[in-house]
Scaffold this active site. Structure first.
Site, PDB file in Angstrom:
ATOM      1  N   HIS A 163     126.812  63.170  32.951  1.00  0.00           N
ATOM      2  CA  HIS A 163     127.639  63.000  34.070  1.00  0.00           C
ATOM      3  C   HIS A 163     127.193  63.973  35.090  1.00  0.00           C
ATOM      4  O   HIS A 163     126.157  64.361  34.968  1.00  0.00           O
ATOM      5  CB  HIS A 163     128.933  63.665  33.926  1.00  0.00           C
ATOM      6  N   CYS A 179     127.876  69.086  27.309  1.00  0.00           N
ATOM      7  CA  CYS A 179     127.444  67.419  27.670  1.00  0.00           C
ATOM      8  C   CYS A 179     126.265  68.146  28.229  1.00  0.00           C
ATOM      9  O   CYS A 179     125.376  68.524  28.372  1.00  0.00           O
ATOM     10  CB  CYS A 179     128.103  67.426  28.960  1.00  0.00           C
TER      11      CYS A 179
END
Length: 203
Positions: A163, A179
């Site tokens: 992301h 992440c």
């Protein structure tokens, strides 16, 4: 003899200074200051980030990580904190600086793939995230404060994503809860390149 050497040295220095004077004056004239210090450049926040850490940014071959290209391939290299993308055409290649998990405990390695993509993602911290940081909200809608940035690509592993981020200080650092984060302009480009089903390796 000593006086002659000094005189010759002085003459040489004076000659060099004379030759250099036009260049120095040219460099210092007001009409060139704007070239050295432009006043019309856009704010740095509006410009694509400069790629740095070139000693760690080495191109890699997809063949060293995947059996076939298929729909494309993404390597998140946690050690060098870089994301590599190879397109299914065998010619498209991109290399981006990234953020990586804060600790080895939060780091998951292995093979997965992109199963969903979203522009303007919202964010729901996991129970473990809120346990580590009780100040986290239960939910955050899309927007400037959202830690997932402008675009997100979801993997087969629950709660693991590639992301963007609005906090550019995180890129190049161990700063995530698992992440892989990219600058917003970079995740937007990768988002448009990578298809659903693109294979991903975190290594």
């Amino acid at each position: 003899m000593s006086k002659m050497k000094m005189t010759r040295r002085t003459a040489l220095l004076a000659g060099a200074a004379t030759l250099a004077t036009p260049a120095l004056l040219k460099a210092q004239t007001p009409d060139t200051w704007d070239q050295a210090f432009p006043q019309t450049e856009p704010p740095i926040r509006d410009r694509p980030p400069t790629r740095r850490n070139t000693s760690s940014f080495q191109t890699q071959r997809w063949q060293d990580h995947f059996e076939t290209l298929g729909k494309g391939a993404i390597l998140a290299d946690i050690t060098s904190r870089a994301v590599h993308y190879w397109g299914p055409d065998g010619e498209t290649y991109r290399l981006y600086p990234s953020s990586v998990p804060m600790t080895d405990e939060l780091t998951r390695r292995g093979y997965t793939r992109i199963v969903r993509k979203r522009v303007g993602p919202d964010w729901t911290p996991t129970a473990n995230m809120r346990k580590r940081d009780p100040s986290l909200p239960a939910y955050m809608p899309p927007g400037p404060g959202n830690p997932l940035g402008t675009h997100a690509m979801y993997l087969t592993w629950p709660a693991y994503l590639i992301h963007g981020t609005h906090d550019t200080r995180k890129i190049g650092r161990q700063s995530s809860s698992g992440c892989i984060g990219l600058y917003n302009p970079h995740i937007e480009e990768l988002f448009n390149l990578a298809q659903i089903g693109t294979q991903v390796r975190l290594a």
